[in-house]
Scaffold this motif. Structure first.
Motif, PDB file in Angstrom:
ATOM      1  N   LEU A  24      14.716 -23.248  41.375  1.00 21.29           N
ATOM      2  CA  LEU A  24      15.450 -22.810  42.399  1.00 21.29           C
ATOM      3  C   LEU A  24      14.765 -23.086  43.827  1.00 21.29           C
ATOM      4  CD1 LEU A  24      17.572 -21.124  43.860  1.00 21.29           C
ATOM      5  CD2 LEU A  24      16.255 -19.171  43.319  1.00 21.29           C
ATOM      6  N   MET A 173      20.128 -24.867  43.384  1.00 20.18           N
ATOM      7  CA  MET A 173      19.997 -24.499  41.823  1.00 20.18           C
ATOM      8  C   MET A 173      19.923 -26.112  41.160  1.00 20.18           C
ATOM      9  SD  MET A 173      22.267 -21.075  41.382  1.00 20.18           S
ATOM     10  CE  MET A 173      23.566 -21.976  42.430  1.00 20.18           C
ATOM     11  N   THR A 177      18.757 -24.306  35.217  1.00 22.06           N
ATOM     12  CA  THR A 177      19.167 -23.051  35.648  1.00 22.06           C
ATOM     13  C   THR A 177      20.413 -22.432  35.034  1.00 22.06           C
ATOM     14  OG1 THR A 177      18.185 -23.760  37.686  1.00 22.06           O
ATOM     15  CG2 THR A 177      19.770 -21.752  37.866  1.00 22.06           C
ATOM     16  N   HIS A 183      23.631 -15.561  37.866  1.00 24.48           N
ATOM     17  CA  HIS A 183      23.254 -15.368  39.311  1.00 24.48           C
ATOM     18  C   HIS A 183      24.635 -14.162  39.639  1.00 24.48           C
ATOM     19  CE1 HIS A 183      25.083 -19.150  39.369  1.00 24.48           C
ATOM     20  NE2 HIS A 183      26.213 -18.662  40.499  1.00 24.48           N
TER      21      HIS A 183
END
Length: 207
Positions: A24, A173, A177, A183
């Motif tokens: 990130l 991102m 991830t 998220h």
């Protein structure tokens, strides 16, 4: 487990804000206040916003937030049982795409836009791991409007990381991830202003 607040005054774009299993990058606020205000107003007034219609646990749901889907070609993007056909870029979105690509060093061929009218609207825990995005997708998230808390949660370990996304801020991102983290955009009754979020991504193996 407490959620660390990663809200640096001068972010280092090279720093990875995730502790493991993903990448990130925070590029900070990338637009002047004047330009960010202008883009926000253009997005609020020029985009043909529509409420999203999804299948959640087999039941049709119409979201409070509104969305729009754009791309280099009329890509079909299917998530949560709903199909979306991409519109062609307009001048505002093309300019923002060019800016995001220059800053991030990545290339994108599509963008999903979200309009949250106030803090009562958010996004639950999820990953952008649809097959059309390929393995280890690179997804850039550009924010305009109200500052909102954006959180990450590791799928296996449960660790959480959060940051507050400001007016004109860009994060990206990368890597694994989406495979290892979810998220979410957290709700807050204290927020009464709108936020527009642009998530630039690439559709792979498109016909």
């Amino acid at each position: 487990m407490p959620t660390p607040d990663l809200f640096p005054t001068a972010p280092d774009p090279a720093a990875n804000l995730l502790p493991r299993d993903g990448v990130l990058h925070d590029y900070g606020i990338c637009f002047s206040a004047v330009d960010a205000d202008r883009y926000l107003q253009q997005l609020l007034t020029q985009i043909p916003w529509q409420h999203d219609r999804l299948l959640i646990y087999g039941k049709p749901v119409t979201t409070a937030r509104e969305i729009a889907w754009y791309g280099d070609r009329p890509f079909n993007y299917r998530y949560s049982g709903s199909d979306h056909r991409a519109r062609p870029w307009d001048d505002t979105l093309r300019a923002l795409k060019t800016a995001v690509e220059r800053i991030s060093g990545s290339h994108y061929n599509a963008c999903l836009l979200n309009l949250y009218h106030d803090g009562n609207e958010g996004m639950g825990w999820h990953s952008d791991d649809e097959a059309v995005l390929g393995d280890n997708p690179d997804i850039a998230s550009l924010s305009f409007g109200a500052t909102r808390k954006f959180a990450f949660r590791h799928k296996a370990g449960g660790e959480k990381v959060a940051l507050f996304l400001q007016h004109g801020q860009l994060i990206v991102m990368r890597g694994a991830t989406q495979a290892h983290w979810q998220h979410a955009l957290l709700k807050s009754k204290k927020i009464h202003a709108p936020r527009v979020n642009l998530t630039f991504r690439s559709i792979v193996d498109a016909p």
